[in-house]
Scaffold this active site. Structure first.
Site, PDB file in Angstrom:
ATOM      1  N   HIS A   1      13.354  72.057   6.259  1.00 29.39           N
ATOM      2  CA  HIS A   1      13.732  70.465   6.086  1.00 29.39           C
ATOM      3  C   HIS A   1      14.665  69.887   7.356  1.00 29.39           C
ATOM      4  O   HIS A   1      14.492  68.812   7.583  1.00 29.39           O
ATOM      5  CB  HIS A   1      13.929  70.038   4.792  1.00 29.39           C
ATOM      6  CG  HIS A   1      15.450  70.079   4.359  1.00 29.39           C
ATOM      7  ND1 HIS A   1      15.847  70.982   3.776  1.00 29.39           N
ATOM      8  CD2 HIS A   1      16.609  69.317   4.724  1.00 29.39           C
ATOM      9  CE1 HIS A   1      17.415  70.788   3.500  1.00 29.39           C
ATOM     10  NE2 HIS A   1      17.572  69.975   4.145  1.00 29.39           N
TER      11      HIS A   1
ATOM     12  N   ASP B   1      11.366  76.345   1.848  1.00 30.95           N
ATOM     13  CA  ASP B   1      12.322  75.259   2.683  1.00 30.95           C
ATOM     14  C   ASP B   1      13.005  76.564   3.431  1.00 30.95           C
ATOM     15  O   ASP B   1      14.345  76.671   3.180  1.00 30.95           O
ATOM     16  CB  ASP B   1      13.044  74.469   1.732  1.00 30.95           C
ATOM     17  CG  ASP B   1      13.797  73.755   2.734  1.00 30.95           C
ATOM     18  OD1 ASP B   1      13.606  73.343   3.874  1.00 30.95           O
ATOM     19  OD2 ASP B   1      14.927  72.892   1.948  1.00 30.95           O
TER      20      ASP B   1
ATOM     21  N   SER C   1      23.070  71.432   4.236  1.00 32.13           N
ATOM     22  CA  SER C   1      21.732  71.790   4.133  1.00 32.13           C
ATOM     23  C   SER C   1      21.568  73.221   5.274  1.00 32.13           C
ATOM     24  O   SER C   1      22.089  73.097   6.362  1.00 32.13           O
ATOM     25  CB  SER C   1      20.460  70.906   4.698  1.00 32.13           C
ATOM     26  OG  SER C   1      20.382  70.086   3.566  1.00 32.13           O
TER      27      SER C   1
END
Length: 314
Positions: free
Chosen positions: A82, A137, A238
């Site tokens: 992502h 992801d 992330s």
């Protein structure tokens, strides 16, 4: 053909053979890994020391921090898919780079040390099953030049099964993200570290069924945090690693993926489970490092065809 012709043919065929693979890619995930020199704010975390997490890197676009990343080998790094979802043309990785060996996500423009530990990205590979939402992801980035290992830059280990890490209470997550839901990491933007507990998926699913926000925990996810909250990854973390120690070596078991807020009670952080993607990682690294035919080899046969009539028996 004769002896001279046979000799010429042998030389040309030898020259036309496959090129050797790059040495740093010949045996992916098989070299020394998971070692660090230092043994000793993510939400609820504290400043890290240089060298304590030597696989941690900063994935950058035009030299601005976007996501965390972890070093797997001289030419490969791991992050979250992502991180790239707002960038449509991944076939053109220009502008993307990875910074290793720095405690800050904003090193000085004049820092030669930072300049020499910054590597451009040559290829970006999202999981083929990633559809722009939470499952799958994960992404691999291939670097344009081999990373030089130092005491502050080392790869982390991966393994095919992370079952033995379930219910561990002494794993760590690192990153340069927000330190609270509404508070960015202040200058000098020092890497943060926080210890978290691994939560099994049954319990994690139960937690995310409660209250008004429901979210499914899929098989390729792993949860980490604590029941009281306060210790978690947050926005900007992330793609970074969730790592656990085993027999003195560090293994990455998760990639920071998503969460509900940051550090909320009964809302652990959710990570992509490395073990569910280990085979894909291994195959992609191996295939990309395989020998390729030398594109010039067909040209070598033209002189041979021309010379054969001239080569009689000796």
């Amino acid at each position: 053909m004769g002896a001279r012709g046979a000799l010429l043919l042998a030389l040309l065929l030898a020259r036309a053979g496959l090129r050797k693979p790059e040495s740093q890619e010949a045996a992916p995930l098989s070299g020394p890994c998971g070692r660090r020199v230092i043994t000793s704010r993510i939400v609820g975390g504290e400043d890290a020391e240089l060298g304590r997490w030597p696989w941690q890197g900063s994935l950058r676009l035009w030299d601005s921090h976007v996501c965390g990343v972890s070093l797997l080998s001289h030419r490969w790094a791991l992050t979250a898919a992502h991180c790239f979802e707002t960038y449509s043309d991944l076939s053109d990785p220009s502008g993307w780079m990875v910074q290793f060996g720095q405690l800050t996500s904003m090193p000085s423009f004049w820092s030669l040390q930072a300049y020499y530990t910054r590597y451009f990205v040559s290829n970006i590979y999202l999981s083929p099953r990633y559809l722009g939402n939470s499952p799958y992801d994960i992404a691999l980035v291939k670097l344009s030049a081999p990373v030089t290992y130092t005491k502050h830059i080392q790869p982390i280990c991966l393994q095919a099964s992370t079952f033995e890490f379930e219910n561990r209470t002494d794993c760590w997550v690192t990153g340069w993200g927000y330190i609270k839901e509404d508070e960015a990491l202040p200058s000098p933007h020092t890497l943060q570290e926080v210890q978290v507990a691994i939560i099994n998926n049954s319990m994690c699913n139960h937690l995310f069924l409660k209250y008004s926000f429901r979210k499914d925990i899929f098989g390729d996810m792993v949860c980490a945090g604590n029941a009281q909250g306060g210790k978690d990854a947050c926005f900007g973390d992330s793609g970074g690693p969730l790592a656990c120690n085993k027999n003195g070596l560090w293994y990455q078991i998760g990639v920071v993926s998503w969460g509900v807020g940051c550090g909320r009670p009964n809302r652990p952080g959710v990570y992509t489970n490395i073990s569910h993607h280990f085979e894909w990682i291994q195959k992609l690294m191996a295939q990309s490092g395989m020998s390729q035919p030398d594109p010039s080899w067909p040209l070598l046969f033209f002189p041979l065809l021309w010379a054969l009539p001239l080569l009689g028996p000796v």
